[in-house]
Write an enzyme that holds these catalytic residues in place. Structure first.
Site, PDB file in Angstrom:
ATOM      1  N   LYS A 210     111.740 -13.914  39.105  1.00 40.56           N
ATOM      2  CA  LYS A 210     109.922 -13.748  37.905  1.00 40.56           C
ATOM      3  C   LYS A 210     110.070 -11.326  38.225  1.00 40.56           C
ATOM      4  CE  LYS A 210     105.005 -13.005  40.847  1.00 40.56           C
ATOM      5  NZ  LYS A 210     104.874 -14.433  41.680  1.00 40.56           N
ATOM      6  N   GLU A 216     120.631 -10.847  44.840  1.00 43.68           N
ATOM      7  CA  GLU A 216     121.353 -12.014  44.671  1.00 43.68           C
ATOM      8  C   GLU A 216     121.545 -12.365  43.355  1.00 43.68           C
ATOM      9  OE1 GLU A 216     118.944 -12.159  46.778  1.00 43.68           O
ATOM     10  OE2 GLU A 216     119.239 -12.547  48.324  1.00 43.68           O
ATOM     11  N   GLY A 271     106.754 -17.587  43.890  1.00 34.39           N
ATOM     12  CA  GLY A 271     107.442 -17.792  43.110  1.00 34.39           C
ATOM     13  C   GLY A 271     108.110 -19.382  44.135  1.00 34.39           C
ATOM     14  N   ARG A 272     107.893 -19.647  45.048  1.00 36.87           N
ATOM     15  CA  ARG A 272     107.506 -20.925  45.647  1.00 36.87           C
ATOM     16  C   ARG A 272     106.842 -22.047  44.736  1.00 36.87           C
ATOM     17  NH1 ARG A 272     106.090 -17.679  49.048  1.00 36.87           N
ATOM     18  NH2 ARG A 272     104.294 -17.724  49.849  1.00 36.87           N
ATOM     19  N   GLU A 357     107.326 -20.397  54.229  1.00 39.95           N
ATOM     20  CA  GLU A 357     107.312 -19.859  52.920  1.00 39.95           C
ATOM     21  C   GLU A 357     105.877 -19.218  52.998  1.00 39.95           C
ATOM     22  OE1 GLU A 357     110.005 -16.785  50.719  1.00 39.95           O
ATOM     23  OE2 GLU A 357     108.935 -17.405  49.461  1.00 39.95           O
ATOM     24  N   HIS A 388     121.492 -42.072  60.665  1.00 34.08           N
ATOM     25  CA  HIS A 388     123.078 -41.631  61.674  1.00 34.08           C
ATOM     26  C   HIS A 388     123.334 -40.889  61.377  1.00 34.08           C
ATOM     27  CE1 HIS A 388     123.859 -46.124  60.672  1.00 34.08           C
ATOM     28  NE2 HIS A 388     123.121 -46.310  59.559  1.00 34.08           N
ATOM     29  N   LYS A 516     115.415  -7.170  53.912  1.00 39.59           N
ATOM     30  CA  LYS A 516     116.068  -7.129  52.204  1.00 39.59           C
ATOM     31  C   LYS A 516     116.061  -5.354  52.456  1.00 39.59           C
ATOM     32  CE  LYS A 516     113.152 -10.063  48.890  1.00 39.59           C
ATOM     33  NZ  LYS A 516     112.230  -9.970  48.089  1.00 39.59           N
TER      34      LYS A 516
HETATM   35  O1  F6P Z   1     112.368 -13.284  48.837  1.00 39.88           O
HETATM   36  C1  F6P Z   1     111.684 -14.450  48.789  1.00 39.88           C
HETATM   37  C2  F6P Z   1     111.368 -14.323  47.093  1.00 39.88           C
HETATM   38  O2  F6P Z   1     110.411 -13.032  46.792  1.00 39.88           O
HETATM   39  C3  F6P Z   1     110.520 -15.445  46.165  1.00 39.88           C
HETATM   40  O3  F6P Z   1     109.100 -15.603  47.058  1.00 39.88           O
HETATM   41  C4  F6P Z   1     110.949 -15.650  45.690  1.00 39.88           C
HETATM   42  O4  F6P Z   1     110.656 -17.106  45.209  1.00 39.88           O
HETATM   43  C5  F6P Z   1     112.294 -15.086  45.655  1.00 39.88           C
HETATM   44  O5  F6P Z   1     111.925 -14.312  46.521  1.00 39.88           O
HETATM   45  C6  F6P Z   1     112.339 -14.702  44.050  1.00 39.88           C
HETATM   46  O6  F6P Z   1     112.371 -14.184  43.566  1.00 39.88           O
HETATM   47  P1  F6P Z   1     112.812 -13.307  41.999  1.00 39.88           P
HETATM   48  O7  F6P Z   1     111.744 -14.908  41.177  1.00 39.88           O
HETATM   49  O8  F6P Z   1     111.350 -12.529  41.644  1.00 39.88           O
HETATM   50  O9  F6P Z   1     113.848 -13.481  41.695  1.00 39.88           O
END
Ligand code: F6P
Length: 569
Positions: A210, A216, A271-272, A357, A388, A516
């Site tokens: 987003k 990452e 995002g979620r 979240e 199990h 972060k």
């Molecule tokens: O760190 C949490 C978050 O902001 C989530 O809410 C989001 O889904 C994820 O990181 C990834 O963010 P982006 O889509 O901006 O890379």
């Protein structure tokens, strides 16, 4: 809401009611009322919700509905659907419902109807997914002219979990030529292992972020791009093997992806909650756009149900209120999600982000500290595997663990005997968890097995089941894109209901920021230390390390030094 909901009459009434209900076991509630299933189950949108195995009565339900009224839930639902800025701390609307608004009725943000933009992106997704799949005349081909065989989504959090879960769940609908991969973890094992299995000539990367600033994702995307260039020997190959999904055109361009190959979404998509947007691109490619639209149609049906059904028959409202009942009034801190449908194996992980979240907050939307517990810890794994592994704790441990059992009547495959084994186990677990087995029943069972008195005395305490573990059971015929859409939207709205009842904003996630920021100072410390070793930037690097050290505790410094010393060995 000016005062905390915990100071309302509805809250006080629930508290008093809890004292009355506490000594009553679920098995007594069933013994008293032979109509309990009929009374406490609802069928809507092709989903059956049986909530009769919960510690509640008709009085509980009406008190919970009063709480919803006190929290002005109806009003808040209308605000959500009208595109109001219900995400007040970020001053944004939360319009995942617009992304799947199949009626196409206008939905406005700041006076602008968002539907034309949504429809334009859906059309672009259709064109792209058709061409990658080879469903249209002009097939998308890699740099060397070969059709695409592997789709690699690079993203994390909402840009990974939702699409990964849906793509996994709908495997039966995948295009036979295509394989999908989801790379999220910054540990190079994840990307390295994935790339090792791939042919660069037939691989397409979807970089999903987003913000397009997520560490990452950018690291993984950068390494993947380098891998592709190294293998194909030309920078120009990137255009044929990389597309992006983002709200940030400038960052995408700076990364080196042509905006023509970018799929847009908007800041009012959390995002979620984003799998319904272009973040769902890997889903659309794998299952085809018609099936993706079925997913949206299922969610839209649930949206309409949530917006219009009376609360006493409203699936998300009922599930949300029951969750509030357990977390505040009965002291449950966790909630298990137990799908008896193997294709939902990633569903609990997606719900972890969606729920934790969204509801892992300790202040209300207007900044007051709450004096009650909010969102529960979500966890789970598909039955029968869980049986199990951890069900022992559910049956005889000391925690109250409300659970959702999610049951498909039919599996994706029809192998003789399997589905009866699944269904009988699922129903057996909800029954046994609720009823338990009393000391008297256990004695009878042990006596009839011919046990001696001495052994009986020894074994009895270990063989009693306290029962009284509550559960919801959700049943559907078979998992299709439409059914999955309904199920997902159900949980999204359940979260909204709980957010409103607790007075919190479920659409921000400030809690992830601190980690972060600290990571970025530690990253500088690690980088600086390397620079120091290399000589040229040594002095600056070491200064930077020292500054970073000052900001950390002795444990963090100790660990950092241990890692550095280890690297020097
Ligand atoms: O760190 C949490 C978050 O902001 C989530 O809410 C989001 O889904 C994820 O990181 C990834 O963010 P982006 O889509 O901006 O890379």
């Amino acid at each position: 809401m000016d005062k905390l909901i915990s100071h309302s009459a509805a809250w006080a009434a629930l508290k008093a009611h809890q004292h009355q209900l506490a000594p009553i076991h679920l098995r007594d509630l069933f013994a008293e009322d032979s109509q309990r299933f009929e009374r406490f189950s609802v069928e809507a949108c092709g989903l059956l919700l049986d909530y009769s195995k919960n510690r509640l009565t008709r009085d509980t339900l009406s008190l919970l509905l009063n709480l919803a009224t006190e929290a002005k839930l109806q009003d808040w639902i209308a605000r959500l659907f009208q595109g109001e800025k219900v995400n007040n701390t970020e001053q944004r609307a939360a319009l995942h419902i617009a992304l799947r608004n199949r009626s196409n009725r206008p939905i406005r943000v700041d006076g602008k109807n968002v539907m034309p933009d949504i429809n334009a992106v859906l059309a672009k997704m259709r064109q792209f997914s058709d061409s990658v799949r080879g469903d249209s005349k002009k097939q998308w081909r890699g740099y060397t002219g070969k059709p695409i065989e592997s789709i690699v989504n690079i993203g994390i959090g909402g840009s990974d979990l939702g699409p990964a879960m849906v793509t996994r769940a709908l495997k039966a609908y995948h295009h036979p030529r295509l394989r999908s991969y989801f790379v999220s973890n910054v540990d190079s094992t994840h990307l390295g292992e994935t790339l090792a299995a791939l042919n660069p000539e037939t691989t397409l990367f979807i970089v999903a972020s987003k913000t397009f600033t997520t560490q990452e994702t950018l690291l993984n995307a950068t390494s993947a791009r380098q891998w592709l260039i190294d293998k194909l020997g030309d920078n120009n190959a990137v255009a044929k093997h990389f597309v992006a999904v983002s709200t940030a055109t400038q960052q995408v361009t700076e990364f080196g992806i042509d905006p023509i190959n970018m799929f847009e979404f908007w800041d009012w998509v959390g995002g979620r909650y984003s799998l319904w947007s272009a973040i769902g691109l890997p889903i659309a490619v794998m299952i085809g756009m018609n099936n993706f639209e079925q997913l949206l149609a299922g969610a839209h049906e649930m949206d309409t149900h949530f917006e219009t059904a009376p609360f006493a028959e409203n699936l998300p409202v009922l599930m949300g209120l029951i969750g509030v009942w357990y977390s505040r009034f009965l002291g449950a801190t966790t909630h298990a999600v137990l799908p008896y449908d193997y294709c939902l194996e990633l569903f609990p992980a997606h719900l972890q982000q969606l729920i934790m979240e969204s509801l892992g907050k300790r202040v209300t939307r207007d900044g007051k500290e709450v004096d009650y517990p909010t969102g529960p810890i979500i966890w789970g794994t598909p039955g029968n595997n869980g049986q199990h592994a951890f069900y022992q704790l559910l049956h005889q441990g000391t925690h109250l663990v409300p659970a959702d059992f999610i049951i498909a009547i039919e599996s994706q495959y029809d192998l003789p005997g399997h589905q009866n084994a699944v269904l009988s186990n699922a129903l057996a677990q909800t029954h046994a968890l609720m009823m338990g087995r009393t000391a008297e029943q256990t004695k009878q069972a042990l006596y009839s097995s011919g046990i001696t008195d001495k052994m009986l005395t020894q074994q009895l305490p270990h063989r009693v089941f306290q029962g009284n573990q509550p559960s919801n059971t959700l049943v559907y015929k078979k998992l299709t894109p439409q059914v999955l859409g309904k199920l997902l939207a159900l949980y999204e709205h359940k979260v909204y209901v709980q957010g409103i009842c607790w007075g919190i904003n479920p659409f921000d996630q400030w809690g992830v920021e601190l980690g972060k920021q600290v990571a970025s100072t530690l990253m500088s410390a690690l980088r600086a230390e390397k620079a120091g070793l290399n000589g040229l930037n040594g002095l600056n690097g070491l200064k930077e390390t020292a500054q970073a050290h000052e900001r950390h505790d002795s444990s963090t410094d100790g660990l950092l030094n241990y890692i550095k010393a280890y690297r020097h060995r």
